[in-house]
Design an enzyme around this catalytic site. Structure first.
Site, PDB file in Angstrom:
ATOM      1  N   ASP A  10       0.860  -1.178   0.000  1.00  0.00           N
ATOM      2  CA  ASP A  10       0.000   0.000   0.000  1.00  0.00           C
ATOM      3  C   ASP A  10       0.909   1.246   0.000  1.00  0.00           C
ATOM      4  O   ASP A  10       1.869   1.292  -0.760  1.00  0.00           O
ATOM      5  CB  ASP A  10      -0.952  -0.058   1.199  1.00  0.00           C
ATOM      6  CG  ASP A  10      -2.029   1.010   1.179  1.00  0.00           C
ATOM      7  OD1 ASP A  10      -2.919   0.944   0.312  1.00  0.00           O
ATOM      8  OD2 ASP A  10      -1.973   1.915   2.021  1.00  0.00           O
ATOM      9  N   TYR A  30     -12.918   7.339  -2.486  1.00  0.00           N
ATOM     10  CA  TYR A  30     -12.546   7.489  -1.075  1.00  0.00           C
ATOM     11  C   TYR A  30     -11.324   8.382  -0.882  1.00  0.00           C
ATOM     12  O   TYR A  30     -11.261   9.142   0.096  1.00  0.00           O
ATOM     13  CB  TYR A  30     -12.332   6.113  -0.428  1.00  0.00           C
ATOM     14  CG  TYR A  30     -11.018   5.444  -0.747  1.00  0.00           C
ATOM     15  CD1 TYR A  30      -9.945   5.495   0.142  1.00  0.00           C
ATOM     16  CD2 TYR A  30     -10.828   4.752  -1.945  1.00  0.00           C
ATOM     17  CE1 TYR A  30      -8.739   4.880  -0.143  1.00  0.00           C
ATOM     18  CE2 TYR A  30      -9.627   4.135  -2.248  1.00  0.00           C
ATOM     19  CZ  TYR A  30      -8.591   4.200  -1.346  1.00  0.00           C
ATOM     20  OH  TYR A  30      -7.393   3.596  -1.634  1.00  0.00           O
ATOM     21  N   TYR A  72      -2.906  10.243   2.459  1.00  0.00           N
ATOM     22  CA  TYR A  72      -3.925  10.813   1.576  1.00  0.00           C
ATOM     23  C   TYR A  72      -3.717  12.281   1.244  1.00  0.00           C
ATOM     24  O   TYR A  72      -3.804  12.695   0.082  1.00  0.00           O
ATOM     25  CB  TYR A  72      -5.313  10.559   2.170  1.00  0.00           C
ATOM     26  CG  TYR A  72      -5.540   9.087   2.335  1.00  0.00           C
ATOM     27  CD1 TYR A  72      -5.749   8.274   1.230  1.00  0.00           C
ATOM     28  CD2 TYR A  72      -5.459   8.480   3.594  1.00  0.00           C
ATOM     29  CE1 TYR A  72      -5.894   6.901   1.365  1.00  0.00           C
ATOM     30  CE2 TYR A  72      -5.601   7.111   3.737  1.00  0.00           C
ATOM     31  CZ  TYR A  72      -5.819   6.324   2.617  1.00  0.00           C
ATOM     32  OH  TYR A  72      -5.939   4.971   2.749  1.00  0.00           O
ATOM     33  N   HIS A  82      -6.307  -6.778  -1.867  1.00  0.00           N
ATOM     34  CA  HIS A  82      -5.416  -5.735  -1.366  1.00  0.00           C
ATOM     35  C   HIS A  82      -4.720  -6.145  -0.071  1.00  0.00           C
ATOM     36  O   HIS A  82      -3.774  -5.477   0.358  1.00  0.00           O
ATOM     37  CB  HIS A  82      -6.210  -4.437  -1.151  1.00  0.00           C
ATOM     38  CG  HIS A  82      -5.338  -3.227  -1.010  1.00  0.00           C
ATOM     39  ND1 HIS A  82      -4.425  -2.835  -1.978  1.00  0.00           N
ATOM     40  CD2 HIS A  82      -5.207  -2.312  -0.001  1.00  0.00           C
ATOM     41  CE1 HIS A  82      -3.798  -1.749  -1.577  1.00  0.00           C
ATOM     42  NE2 HIS A  82      -4.231  -1.407  -0.387  1.00  0.00           N
TER      43      HIS A  82
END
Length: 314
Positions: free
Chosen positions: A102, A147, A230, A290
């Site tokens: 990730d 998202y 993010y 994932h």
């Protein structure tokens, strides 16, 4: 997990939490993503240690049992890069095998490109070689309710998560990120609304696992986690003409929702990623998602150890 030893070490003014097992002369450093901490690598760390390697996982600053930075709202990917190199220096590890998943794969990409001499091998799960910046994850080409777009809005995720217990937030994210489609909310929904209250945990994810994650996010909160990755995905990390010279492996689950990100599947399957990582092997797992390192740990362990054994010093 009793054999894994835990400690804290001071890195760049912060106490970072370290998990470690094995005593091999060759070291494997595991870099976690979100909503994870070191614990996501529990199966791999034990397996790698049994194969004769020293395995180290750590919680990034602001995550898990590591300290919060003094100014959480200024945290960025460069902090994570510098922390990783400083940790290797502190532990007197001249060269390391990196395993990133990730956004940990993005941190690993930065390390492998900016510090080629420190990386013996580079493995990523769920995300190929990517650097922060406008050419990385092109979320502006995704729907407004995507998202990442939602979580980049200051205060929005905080309000969404704040309606629920931390344990429920982690459960919902694991449920959403286990799917094959990127989480996208309607205009009248928040991301947490996408998971019914009655939704079960993924069958490979136990109540004990959920509690392990929840207890640590109850301590750390989500402030840094929303900032990195993010809200700093688009930052320029300053790495020009990136190239990874170390032998590398990318493992993608065929059911990983990340493949549906704008341009992502083509970047991988066309081989375009190899312009940055020439010595790259790409493996697709039919039943992988994932969280392949937790869903099908034996397969991931086999791939990682096979890679390590292939490139270790004789």
């Amino acid at each position: 997990m009793e054999a894994i030893k835990h400690s804290h070490v001071q890195v760049r003014g912060l106490n970072l939490h370290l998990a470690e097992i094995g005593t091999g002369s060759e070291v494997v450093l595991f870099l976690h993503g979100f909503p994870e901490i070191w614990y996501t690598w529990r199966h791999q760390m034990v397996a790698v240690a049994k194969a004769g390697y020293r395995a180290i996982g750590f919680d990034f600053r602001g995550y898990g049992l590591s300290d919060q930075p003094a100014e959480p709202d200024k945290a960025n990917f460069l902090d994570f890069l510098h922390d990783t190199i400083a940790l290797l220096d502190l532990l007197a590890i001249p060269k390391v095998y990196l395993v990133g998943k990730d956004f940990g794969a993005i941190v690993g990409s930065m390390v492998a490109a900016a510090h080629q001499d420190r990386v013996a091998g580079f493995i990523t799960l769920g995300i190929p070689f990517l650097l922060p910046g406008p050419d990385g994850i092109r979320n502006h080409l995704m729907p407004n309710g995507f998202y990442i777009n939602r979580w980049q809005e200051p205060g929005r995720a905080e309000a969404d998560f704040g309606r629920l217990e931390v344990k429920t937030v982690i459960k919902n994210i694991y449920t959403l990120f286990s799917g094959s489609e990127p989480p996208v909310a309607r205009d009248d929904q928040e991301i947490m609304d996408l998971v019914p209250l009655s939704a079960p945990l993924p069958p490979w994810f136990s109540d004990e696992d959920l509690q392990a994650y929840a207890s640590l996010y109850e301590k750390s909160g989500f402030r840094v986690a929303l900032r990195v990755p993010y809200r700093t995905l688009g930052m320029d990390c300053g790495i020009r003409d990136p190239k990874v010279t170390a032998p590398s492996l990318l493992v993608m689950g065929e059911k990983d929702y990340v493949l549906k990100f704008a341009g992502m599947e083509d970047y991988i399957r066309s081989g375009a990623v190899k312009q940055f990582v020439p010595d790259l092997e790409i493996v697709f797992l039919e039943d992988g998602n994932h969280f392949s390192q937790e869903k099908v740990p034996e397969k991931i362990n086999e791939l990682i150890i096979g890679f390590l054994d292939k490139y270790k010093k004789n």
